[in-house]
Design an enzyme around this catalytic site. Structure first.
Site, PDB file in Angstrom:
ATOM      1  N   ALA A 182       0.440  -0.870   0.113  1.00 36.28           N
ATOM      2  CA  ALA A 182       0.235  -0.427   0.157  1.00 36.28           C
ATOM      3  C   ALA A 182       0.723   1.457   0.191  1.00 36.28           C
ATOM      4  O   ALA A 182       1.789   1.370   0.881  1.00 36.28           O
ATOM      5  CB  ALA A 182      -0.747   0.113   1.339  1.00 36.28           C
ATOM      6  N   CYS A 185      13.382   3.547   0.337  1.00 36.14           N
ATOM      7  CA  CYS A 185      13.255   4.964  -0.119  1.00 36.14           C
ATOM      8  C   CYS A 185      13.891   5.447   1.019  1.00 36.14           C
ATOM      9  O   CYS A 185      14.323   7.188   1.079  1.00 36.14           O
ATOM     10  CB  CYS A 185      12.069   5.583  -0.337  1.00 36.14           C
ATOM     11  SG  CYS A 185      11.289   5.534   1.823  1.00 36.14           S
TER      12      CYS A 185
HETATM   13  C1  LIG Z   1       7.046   1.998   1.872  1.00 32.24           C
HETATM   14  S1  LIG Z   1       5.407   1.958   1.966  1.00 32.24           S
HETATM   15  C2  LIG Z   1       5.129   1.283   1.368  1.00 32.24           C
HETATM   16  C3  LIG Z   1       4.809   1.435  -0.088  1.00 32.24           C
HETATM   17  C4  LIG Z   1       4.023   0.688  -2.062  1.00 32.24           C
HETATM   18  N1  LIG Z   1       4.579  -0.500  -2.114  1.00 32.24           N
HETATM   19  C5  LIG Z   1       4.116   0.996  -2.889  1.00 32.24           C
HETATM   20  O1  LIG Z   1       4.791   1.024  -3.461  1.00 32.24           O
HETATM   21  O2  LIG Z   1       3.023   2.168  -2.917  1.00 32.24           O
HETATM   22  C6  LIG Z   1       5.588   0.250   3.561  1.00 32.24           C
HETATM   23  C7  LIG Z   1       3.888   0.566   3.388  1.00 32.24           C
HETATM   24  O3  LIG Z   1       4.866  -0.949   4.462  1.00 32.24           O
HETATM   25  C8  LIG Z   1       3.646  -1.472   5.516  1.00 32.24           C
HETATM   26  N2  LIG Z   1       3.768  -2.730   6.140  1.00 32.24           N
HETATM   27  C9  LIG Z   1       4.639  -2.217   7.399  1.00 32.24           C
HETATM   28  N3  LIG Z   1       4.186  -2.602   8.500  1.00 32.24           N
HETATM   29  C10 LIG Z   1       4.034  -4.326   8.071  1.00 32.24           C
HETATM   30  C11 LIG Z   1       4.400  -5.547   7.883  1.00 32.24           C
HETATM   31  N4  LIG Z   1       5.248  -6.086   9.779  1.00 32.24           N
HETATM   32  N5  LIG Z   1       3.704  -6.539   7.352  1.00 32.24           N
HETATM   33  C12 LIG Z   1       3.129  -5.782   6.032  1.00 32.24           C
HETATM   34  N6  LIG Z   1       3.479  -4.994   5.714  1.00 32.24           N
HETATM   35  C13 LIG Z   1       3.863  -3.918   6.097  1.00 32.24           C
HETATM   36  C14 LIG Z   1       2.498  -0.400   6.179  1.00 32.24           C
HETATM   37  O4  LIG Z   1       1.714  -0.112   6.064  1.00 32.24           O
HETATM   38  C15 LIG Z   1       3.267   0.339   4.103  1.00 32.24           C
HETATM   39  O5  LIG Z   1       1.896   0.742   3.794  1.00 32.24           O
END
Ligand SMILES: C[S@@+](CC[C@H](N)C(=O)[O-])C[C@H]1O[C@@H](n2cnc3c(N)ncnc32)[C@H](O)[C@@H]1O
Length: 414
Positions: free
Chosen positions: A245, A367
């Site tokens: 997300a 990032c």
């Molecule tokens: C850097 S963002 C991802 C951005 C996404 N890949 C995009 O291009 O739009 C990191 C995401 O990791 C999710 N996240 C954090 N901890 C997590 C976990 N333990 N398991 C799954 N998702 C996780 C967060 O909710 C966040 O949406």
């Protein structure tokens, strides 16, 4: 001063009390741990702000946060270090920001800021009027100030980067963070009208609202394409996007796969998954299935038991590569946050490696420009996890690559 200034915002003497809203947002920002972008979104929604008023609010709030140390330096000079209550200090900060950086009409900047602050009126009025008279000498000051004041970064972060990257790279990076980022959009080749477009990314003069809501484009920096391209998913494959997300990279994966095969797009946050779902629908992605899952949990979920040909693991990180866009991250980030993130990142990587098929590829991405969250983290996990080999990395570092900072490492299961 090394920053390109937004276009003069005309007289900005609107009936809507934008300066008061900016002060409320900044006061709440300082008192809590919420990000300015979320506070401004709420302010815009609750007050039904027009696009120009919302843009002006953003200009004031983000430019103030981007120049916080420099504004405080000017305040110290102009008030001879007088003690100020919180609201009066924010009032002076946004007043000087309008006069010296945004170049808003002086009359409106002074009168409306004094009225909005509501405290220490004669002091704020006198200081802002003096700033109008002494603009030239105030604007000449930054050239003689230390990097942390001139480019408004916390001292610890500058010291940390100097140790890692040396003086020239650190100076260039801090100056880059002071320049408002261009609006970059990825052209969505899954949209029938854009399929033949020769462009991958375009820079927009203003937000392309219609094209965004039609799914013809998605706002993202070119650096976000490094990891999906390194993963190089093939048509027909089964792919996991573990931290997906709000979905910018999932949509590019779908495009690279020609909307064939299967992408399982996961996230731990139900609210962010709702945004992901809307984005994927708008972007014409038809090969993705959405799953709520916490990849910190070592138990393999049922949907992952068959394994994946490719996995994108775009972990939460310090965001040090995107500080020109996420202006307040520099003030929120603490040294210990990086160490805490690393523990989560290592856990997510270990758990995702387990659901990679033999011969399959996982790309770990951030990032961040911190080696500790990037190559060092991958090396450390691979040392303690037999059966996987490091393949290659891609990275971007601002301003050398003229895009946000990003890192991607490909790992193969052998
Ligand atoms: C850097 S963002 C991802 C951005 C996404 N890949 C995009 O291009 O739009 C990191 C995401 O990791 C999710 N996240 C954090 N901890 C997590 C976990 N333990 N398991 C799954 N998702 C996780 C967060 O909710 C966040 O949406």
């Amino acid at each position: 001063m090394n920053q390109s200034r937004p276009k003069p915002t005309s007289a900005r003497q609107s009936a809507v009390p934008i300066r008061g809203m900016a002060l409320d947002v900044l006061g709440e920002w300082a008192a809590g741990d919420r990000f300015a972008a979320d506070l401004m979104d709420r302010m815009q929604r609750e007050n039904y702000l027009s696009q120009p008023d919302a843009a002006f609010l953003r200009d004031i709030v983000l430019t103030t946060l981007r120049n916080l140390s420099l504004l405080d330096h000017w305040i110290a000079v102009l008030t001879e270090d007088k003690h100020l209550d919180h609201r009066s200090r924010w009032g002076l900060r946004i007043g000087l920001c309008q006069i010296l950086i945004l170049k808003v009409s002086e009359h409106a900047a002074v009168n409306e800021t004094v009225a909005a602050t509501g405290r220490a009126r004669s002091l704020i009025n006198a200081v802002l009027r003096r700033a109008c008279r002494e603009t030239e000498s105030l604007l000449a000051m930054p050239a003689t100030l230390p990097l942390e004041t001139r480019t408004s970064h916390p001292k610890w972060l500058i010291q940390h980067w100097l140790g890692l990257h040396g003086e020239a790279k650190t100076t260039a990076l801090c100056e880059w963070n002071q320049i408002p980022a261009p609006m970059c959009a990825r052209v969505n080749h899954l949209h029938p009208e854009m399929a033949a477009s020769a462009d991958d990314f375009i820079v927009c003069e203003q937000l392309p609202r219609e094209e965004l809501s039609d799914g013809k484009v998605y706002m993202q920096d070119p650096s976000t394409a490094l990891a999906p391209r390194l993963l190089a998913p093939q048509p027909g494959e089964r792919v996991l996007d573990a931290c997906a997300a709000p979905g910018g990279k999932t949509a590019l994966l779908a495009q690279l796969m020609g909307n064939t095969g299967e992408i399982i797009a996961c996230d731990v946050s139900p609210a962010r998954l709702r945004r992901l779902e809307g984005n994927l629908r708008r972007l014409h992605v038809t090969n993705a299935q959405i799953e709520l899952h916490d990849w910190a949990d070592p138990q393999v979920p049922a949907f992952a038991e068959a394994g994946f040909d490719r996995i994108l693991l775009d972990v939460p990180c310090s965001n040090t590569g995107v500080m020109r866009r996420r202006v307040d991250v520099r003030w929120r980030l603490q040294p210990e946050d990086i160490t805490a993130q690393m523990e989560t990142q290592a856990q997510l990587l270990k758990n995702c490696l387990r659901v990679l098929k033999l011969g399959g590829t996982l790309v770990y991405s951030t990032c961040s420009i911190e080696p500790a969250e990037n190559e060092r983290l991958v090396e450390c996990v691979l040392e303690s996890t037999p059966g996987y080999e490091f393949v290659s990395t891609r990275r971007s570092f601002p301003p050398e690559d003229q895009m946000d900072g990003a890192f991607a490492a490909a790992i193969r299961r052998v």
